[in-house]
Scaffold this motif. Structure first.
Motif, PDB file in Angstrom:
ATOM      1  N   ASP A 286       0.415  -5.621  -7.748  1.00  0.00           N
ATOM      2  CA  ASP A 286      -0.238  -6.633  -8.593  1.00  0.00           C
ATOM      3  C   ASP A 286      -0.817  -6.584  -9.059  1.00  0.00           C
ATOM      4  OD1 ASP A 286      -1.706  -6.898  -6.967  1.00  0.00           O
ATOM      5  OD2 ASP A 286      -1.973  -9.369  -7.084  1.00  0.00           O
ATOM      6  N   GLU A 287      -1.325  -4.853  -9.146  1.00  0.00           N
ATOM      7  CA  GLU A 287      -2.577  -4.377 -10.403  1.00  0.00           C
ATOM      8  C   GLU A 287      -2.393  -2.641 -10.805  1.00  0.00           C
ATOM      9  OE1 GLU A 287      -5.809  -3.027  -7.914  1.00  0.00           O
ATOM     10  OE2 GLU A 287      -5.138  -3.901  -6.315  1.00  0.00           O
ATOM     11  N   ILE A 288      -0.831  -2.581 -10.747  1.00  0.00           N
ATOM     12  CA  ILE A 288      -0.552  -1.574 -11.695  1.00  0.00           C
ATOM     13  C   ILE A 288       0.329  -2.140 -13.202  1.00  0.00           C
ATOM     14  CG2 ILE A 288       1.334   0.496 -11.845  1.00  0.00           C
ATOM     15  CD1 ILE A 288       1.786   0.259  -8.529  1.00  0.00           C
ATOM     16  N   ASP A 289      -0.419  -1.520 -13.863  1.00  0.00           N
ATOM     17  CA  ASP A 289      -0.262  -1.817 -15.000  1.00  0.00           C
ATOM     18  C   ASP A 289       0.668  -1.149 -15.779  1.00  0.00           C
ATOM     19  OD1 ASP A 289      -0.043  -2.965 -18.271  1.00  0.00           O
ATOM     20  OD2 ASP A 289      -2.334  -1.602 -18.319  1.00  0.00           O
ATOM     21  N   PHE A 290       2.324  -1.167 -16.009  1.00  0.00           N
ATOM     22  CA  PHE A 290       3.038  -0.805 -16.473  1.00  0.00           C
ATOM     23  C   PHE A 290       3.586  -0.492 -17.432  1.00  0.00           C
ATOM     24  CE2 PHE A 290       4.886  -2.862 -12.200  1.00  0.00           C
ATOM     25  CZ  PHE A 290       4.961  -1.776 -11.900  1.00  0.00           C
ATOM     26  N   ASP A 291       2.627  -0.609 -18.433  1.00  0.00           N
ATOM     27  CA  ASP A 291       2.534  -0.529 -19.950  1.00  0.00           C
ATOM     28  C   ASP A 291       2.367   0.744 -20.207  1.00  0.00           C
ATOM     29  OD1 ASP A 291       2.731  -3.136 -20.967  1.00  0.00           O
ATOM     30  OD2 ASP A 291       0.722  -3.175 -20.976  1.00  0.00           O
ATOM     31  N   GLY A 292       3.332   1.418 -20.877  1.00  0.00           N
ATOM     32  CA  GLY A 292       3.410   3.302 -21.037  1.00  0.00           C
ATOM     33  C   GLY A 292       3.963   3.945 -19.770  1.00  0.00           C
ATOM     34  N   VAL A 293       4.606   2.797 -19.070  1.00  0.00           N
ATOM     35  CA  VAL A 293       5.409   3.416 -17.732  1.00  0.00           C
ATOM     36  C   VAL A 293       6.983   3.239 -17.793  1.00  0.00           C
ATOM     37  CG1 VAL A 293       6.277   3.835 -14.727  1.00  0.00           C
ATOM     38  CG2 VAL A 293       4.214   3.286 -15.994  1.00  0.00           C
ATOM     39  N   ASP A 294       7.654   5.132 -17.696  1.00  0.00           N
ATOM     40  CA  ASP A 294       8.566   5.372 -18.136  1.00  0.00           C
ATOM     41  C   ASP A 294      10.029   4.317 -16.910  1.00  0.00           C
ATOM     42  OD1 ASP A 294       8.391   6.283 -21.082  1.00  0.00           O
ATOM     43  OD2 ASP A 294       7.657   7.496 -19.796  1.00  0.00           O
ATOM     44  N   LEU A 295       9.526   4.871 -16.001  1.00  0.00           N
ATOM     45  CA  LEU A 295      10.575   4.912 -14.968  1.00  0.00           C
ATOM     46  C   LEU A 295       9.824   4.587 -13.467  1.00  0.00           C
ATOM     47  CD1 LEU A 295      13.855   6.982 -14.288  1.00  0.00           C
ATOM     48  CD2 LEU A 295      11.910   6.285 -12.536  1.00  0.00           C
ATOM     49  N   CYS A 296      10.598   3.299 -12.543  1.00  0.00           N
ATOM     50  CA  CYS A 296       9.760   3.077 -11.759  1.00  0.00           C
ATOM     51  C   CYS A 296      10.667   3.441 -10.256  1.00  0.00           C
ATOM     52  CB  CYS A 296       9.161   1.693 -11.373  1.00  0.00           C
ATOM     53  SG  CYS A 296       8.288   1.232  -9.913  1.00  0.00           S
ATOM     54  N   PHE A 297      10.338   4.316  -8.881  1.00  0.00           N
ATOM     55  CA  PHE A 297      10.735   4.273  -7.932  1.00  0.00           C
ATOM     56  C   PHE A 297      10.337   3.192  -7.025  1.00  0.00           C
ATOM     57  CE2 PHE A 297      10.475   8.465  -9.222  1.00  0.00           C
ATOM     58  CZ  PHE A 297      11.594   9.247  -9.286  1.00  0.00           C
ATOM     59  N   CYS A 298      10.976   2.183  -6.468  1.00  0.00           N
ATOM     60  CA  CYS A 298      10.993   1.620  -5.072  1.00  0.00           C
ATOM     61  C   CYS A 298      11.273   2.313  -4.077  1.00  0.00           C
ATOM     62  CB  CYS A 298      11.168  -0.166  -5.624  1.00  0.00           C
ATOM     63  SG  CYS A 298      10.838  -0.600  -7.370  1.00  0.00           S
ATOM     64  N   ALA A 299      10.199   2.046  -3.244  1.00  0.00           N
ATOM     65  CA  ALA A 299      10.666   2.674  -1.963  1.00  0.00           C
ATOM     66  C   ALA A 299      10.310   2.029  -0.931  1.00  0.00           C
ATOM     67  CB  ALA A 299      10.111   4.562  -1.411  1.00  0.00           C
ATOM     68  N   LEU A 300      10.478   0.988  -0.669  1.00  0.00           N
ATOM     69  CA  LEU A 300      10.331  -0.439   0.259  1.00  0.00           C
ATOM     70  C   LEU A 300      11.534  -0.870   0.875  1.00  0.00           C
ATOM     71  CD1 LEU A 300       9.571  -2.382  -2.948  1.00  0.00           C
ATOM     72  CD2 LEU A 300       7.687  -1.238  -1.122  1.00  0.00           C
ATOM     73  N   PRO A 301      11.228  -1.716   2.334  1.00  0.00           N
ATOM     74  CA  PRO A 301      12.279  -2.131   3.110  1.00  0.00           C
ATOM     75  C   PRO A 301      13.173  -3.323   2.263  1.00  0.00           C
ATOM     76  CG  PRO A 301      10.118  -2.841   3.859  1.00  0.00           C
ATOM     77  CD  PRO A 301       9.873  -2.309   1.875  1.00  0.00           C
ATOM     78  N   HIS A 302      14.484  -3.497   2.473  1.00  0.00           N
ATOM     79  CA  HIS A 302      15.667  -4.103   1.919  1.00  0.00           C
ATOM     80  C   HIS A 302      14.623  -5.632   1.937  1.00  0.00           C
ATOM     81  CE1 HIS A 302      17.169  -4.583   6.514  1.00  0.00           C
ATOM     82  NE2 HIS A 302      17.111  -6.012   6.289  1.00  0.00           N
ATOM     83  N   LYS A 303      15.167  -6.391   0.960  1.00  0.00           N
ATOM     84  CA  LYS A 303      14.689  -8.066   0.976  1.00  0.00           C
ATOM     85  C   LYS A 303      13.433  -8.201   0.129  1.00  0.00           C
ATOM     86  CE  LYS A 303      14.383 -12.134   3.443  1.00  0.00           C
ATOM     87  NZ  LYS A 303      12.750 -12.939   2.837  1.00  0.00           N
ATOM     88  N   THR A 304      12.601  -7.566   0.771  1.00  0.00           N
ATOM     89  CA  THR A 304      11.218  -6.987   0.153  1.00  0.00           C
ATOM     90  C   THR A 304      11.569  -6.743  -1.381  1.00  0.00           C
ATOM     91  OG1 THR A 304       9.929  -6.896   2.028  1.00  0.00           O
ATOM     92  CG2 THR A 304       8.515  -5.610  -0.182  1.00  0.00           C
ATOM     93  N   SER A 305      12.694  -5.298  -1.837  1.00  0.00           N
ATOM     94  CA  SER A 305      12.410  -4.418  -3.313  1.00  0.00           C
ATOM     95  C   SER A 305      13.485  -4.989  -3.995  1.00  0.00           C
ATOM     96  CB  SER A 305      14.280  -3.305  -2.515  1.00  0.00           C
ATOM     97  OG  SER A 305      13.910  -2.736  -3.509  1.00  0.00           O
ATOM     98  N   GLN A 306      14.415  -5.980  -3.318  1.00  0.00           N
ATOM     99  CA  GLN A 306      14.780  -7.195  -4.262  1.00  0.00           C
ATOM    100  C   GLN A 306      13.750  -8.526  -4.780  1.00  0.00           C
ATOM    101  OE1 GLN A 306      17.226 -10.039  -2.620  1.00  0.00           O
ATOM    102  NE2 GLN A 306      17.575  -8.688  -1.043  1.00  0.00           N
ATOM    103  N   GLU A 307      12.972  -8.548  -4.130  1.00  0.00           N
ATOM    104  CA  GLU A 307      11.957  -9.196  -4.689  1.00  0.00           C
ATOM    105  C   GLU A 307      10.775  -9.318  -5.437  1.00  0.00           C
ATOM    106  OE1 GLU A 307      10.663 -10.988  -0.435  1.00  0.00           O
ATOM    107  OE2 GLU A 307      12.130 -11.803  -0.524  1.00  0.00           O
ATOM    108  N   VAL A 308      10.484  -7.725  -5.202  1.00  0.00           N
ATOM    109  CA  VAL A 308       9.153  -7.009  -6.097  1.00  0.00           C
ATOM    110  C   VAL A 308       9.986  -6.341  -7.657  1.00  0.00           C
ATOM    111  CG1 VAL A 308       8.375  -5.006  -6.551  1.00  0.00           C
ATOM    112  CG2 VAL A 308       8.297  -6.478  -4.166  1.00  0.00           C
ATOM    113  N   ILE A 309      11.273  -6.040  -7.348  1.00  0.00           N
ATOM    114  CA  ILE A 309      12.011  -5.552  -8.300  1.00  0.00           C
ATOM    115  C   ILE A 309      12.188  -6.919 -10.033  1.00  0.00           C
ATOM    116  CG2 ILE A 309      14.538  -4.390  -9.372  1.00  0.00           C
ATOM    117  CD1 ILE A 309      14.150  -2.219  -7.098  1.00  0.00           C
ATOM    118  N   SER A 310      12.691  -7.636  -8.617  1.00  0.00           N
ATOM    119  CA  SER A 310      12.384  -9.014 -10.186  1.00  0.00           C
ATOM    120  C   SER A 310      11.446  -9.351 -10.889  1.00  0.00           C
ATOM    121  CB  SER A 310      13.422  -9.650  -9.318  1.00  0.00           C
ATOM    122  OG  SER A 310      14.071 -10.073  -8.137  1.00  0.00           O
TER     123      SER A 310
END
Length: 342
Positions: free
Chosen positions: A62-86
């Motif tokens: 929640d501390e990441i500012d995604f303005d100006g970020v072109d792409l995000c890699f999500c290297a998270l466990p399953h279930k957590t990943s879908q919650e965060v990506i949403s």
């Protein structure tokens, strides 16, 4: 032009592998490293082998500012990943390394992973990230679902053979050995040195391994009918690598010729001369997959052996290969590192 990216789950093995590869990429800049338990720590504290890199400290998502970020890699466990990506910005391009968006059927996801999918609309949008076979779709995708490392290894062996109809579909056997990093970085009793060293064991025996969901989905789609392989994985006391041995019915020479033709122009897939088989030593730390074919003493049977590094071609290298396509970069950029031997 330099593209800015973020890595969520940067404190795990696949996160570290992404950082290692991107460090010499040239066309990508790491703008943020997201972690959970390691938030607030420097890269040197989490991964001392990467202390030479001048990168930002790890922070909470929640501390990441995604303005100006072109792409995000999500290297998270399953279930957590879908919650965060949403909860990520809707215009952000994403390469997910978890299992959450690999299976197109929500019921299949629930069957193999034990919980209902909570981001079904995004699941419909995701492109399966087996680069060599979904290249055009990946270029245009907003969300790419990285494959399982075991599933990728087996499909590199089997996909061209099923597509060319040169093997039987009802008697495919896949015996696979995987290094312990495939289980992730979290502490697990069975992965302690005293528990794991000097032996190896089969696991998920009898068709219970989750990557079978990917085999069922992709091989059946390719064949136009149900294809169910016999698959037994084994855990070996090594840090990196997968070695898969496939037993198929078909003419061994034709099997070899089919694979050689299918991968003739692929930069990362090496088909060895007929009769030679690969070793995990020969692909360690690289984005290469080596495939060998031999005949069997039983007429009409062929043995196909594939080796890749589960953290690179099986996960983070594949993720970067897909990101290159999504960002309009050279597909091989940052990925032509030679294997580390011995």
């Amino acid at each position: 032009m330099t593209h800015r990216i973020a890595i969520l789950g940067a404190s795990g093995y696949t996160g570290a592998e992404l950082i290692r590869l991107i460090a010499t990429h040239g066309g990508i800049e790491i703008a943020a490293l997201g972690a959970h338990s390691k938030a607030g720590q420097s890269l040197a504290q989490v991964f001392p082998h990467l202390r030479h890199l001048a990168l930002p400290d790890m922070v909470g998502f929640d501390e990441i500012d995604f303005d100006g970020v072109d792409l995000c890699f999500c290297a998270l466990p399953h279930k957590t990943s879908q919650e965060v990506i949403s909860g990520l910005p809707k215009n952000l391009r994403i390469v997910d390394l978890s299992a959450d968006f690999r299976l197109r059927d929500p019921d299949a996801y629930e069957k193999w992973y034990g919980n209902p999918h909570s981001a079904i609309e995004m699941q419909k949008e995701a492109v399966y990230g087996l680069t060599e076979f979904y290249r055009d779709e990946i270029r245009e995708a907003r969300l790419v679902a990285g494959t399982g490392c075991n599933a990728a290894t087996g499909q590199y062996m089997l996909h061209p053979l099923i597509a060319a109809d040169v093997i039987g579909l009802d008697d495919i056997i896949l015996d696979l050995k995987c290094a312990v990093s495939g289980a992730g970085r979290s502490l697990k009793e069975n992965l302690l040195h005293a528990e794991m060293s000097e032996g190896y064991n089969a696991y998920a025996v009898g068709g219970t391994h989750r990557h079978l969901g990917e085999f069922d989905q992709e091989l059946s789609k390719l064949a136009g009918r149900d294809v169910k392989i016999q698959f037994t994985p084994h855990l070996v006391p090594a840090n990196r690598g997968i070695l898969a041995t496939g037993y198929v019915s078909g003419d061994a020479r034709q099997v070899h010729e089919t694979l050689a033709k299918a991968y003739a122009s692929e930069p990362f897939i090496e088909v060895l001369p007929f009769g030679e088989t690969p070793s995990t030593h020969h692909v360690r730390g690289s984005n290469f997959c080596h495939i060998g074919v031999t005949g069997d003493r039983i007429a009409g049977r062929a043995i196909v052996v594939a080796a890749l590094d589960n953290l690179t071609k099986g996960s983070s290298g594949q993720a970067l290969q897909n990101a290159n396509l999504m960002l309009g970069l050279e597909e091989t950029q940052g990925l032509m590192l030679a294997p580390c031997f011995p």
